[in-house]
Write a protein that holds these residues in place. Structure first.
Motif: not given
Length: 124
Positions: A12-31, A72-81
């Motif tokens: 991207v160019q300077a000044g732009d935006s991005l949204r990173l996602s991280c999907a976790a699997s194998g177990r729940t990480f709500s804790s 984060r979305n614990n129901a979907e085991n996701m974290v975002y930036l």
């Protein structure tokens, strides 16, 4: 088997935006707290942001405060930036990580699982 997979990186160019996602699997990480780190070429992997298990507590490195938001979305085991007003110095490989407990620090040793990373490149 625990697996973390980041996505959303790109060029991207300077000044732009991005949204990173991280999907976790194998177990729940709500804790578990979760975090984002980054590593630029020739540099150590550094802390970017962290969020507690309940999302009540967030923390950011000084250089991204006011520009980045972790969530984060614990129901979907996701974290975002959400990254806004990107700068060339934000260029790095970004990693998500799961902490060993409900809270975490900025230190890598507090994190038990890591994703393979996603490249973010910001041109000037």
């Amino acid at each position: 088997q625990v697996q973390l997979v980041e996505s959303g990186g790109g060029l991207v160019q300077a000044g732009d935006s991005l949204r990173l996602s991280c999907a976790a699997s194998g177990r729940t990480f709500s804790s578990n707290a979760m975090g984002w780190f980054r590593q630029a070429p020739g540099k150590e992997r550094e802390f970017v942001a962290r969020i507690s298990a309940s999302s009540f507590t967030t923390d950011y490195t000084e250089s991204v405060k006011g520009r980045f938001t972790i969530s984060r979305n614990n129901a979907e085991n996701m974290v975002y930036l959400q990254m806004n007003s990107l700068k060339p110095e934000d260029t790095a490989v970004y990693y998500c990580a799961v902490a060993k407990g409900r809270y975490s620090s900025r230190y890598r040793d507090d994190y038990a699982y890591w994703g393979p990373g996603t490249q973010v490149t910001v041109s000037s």
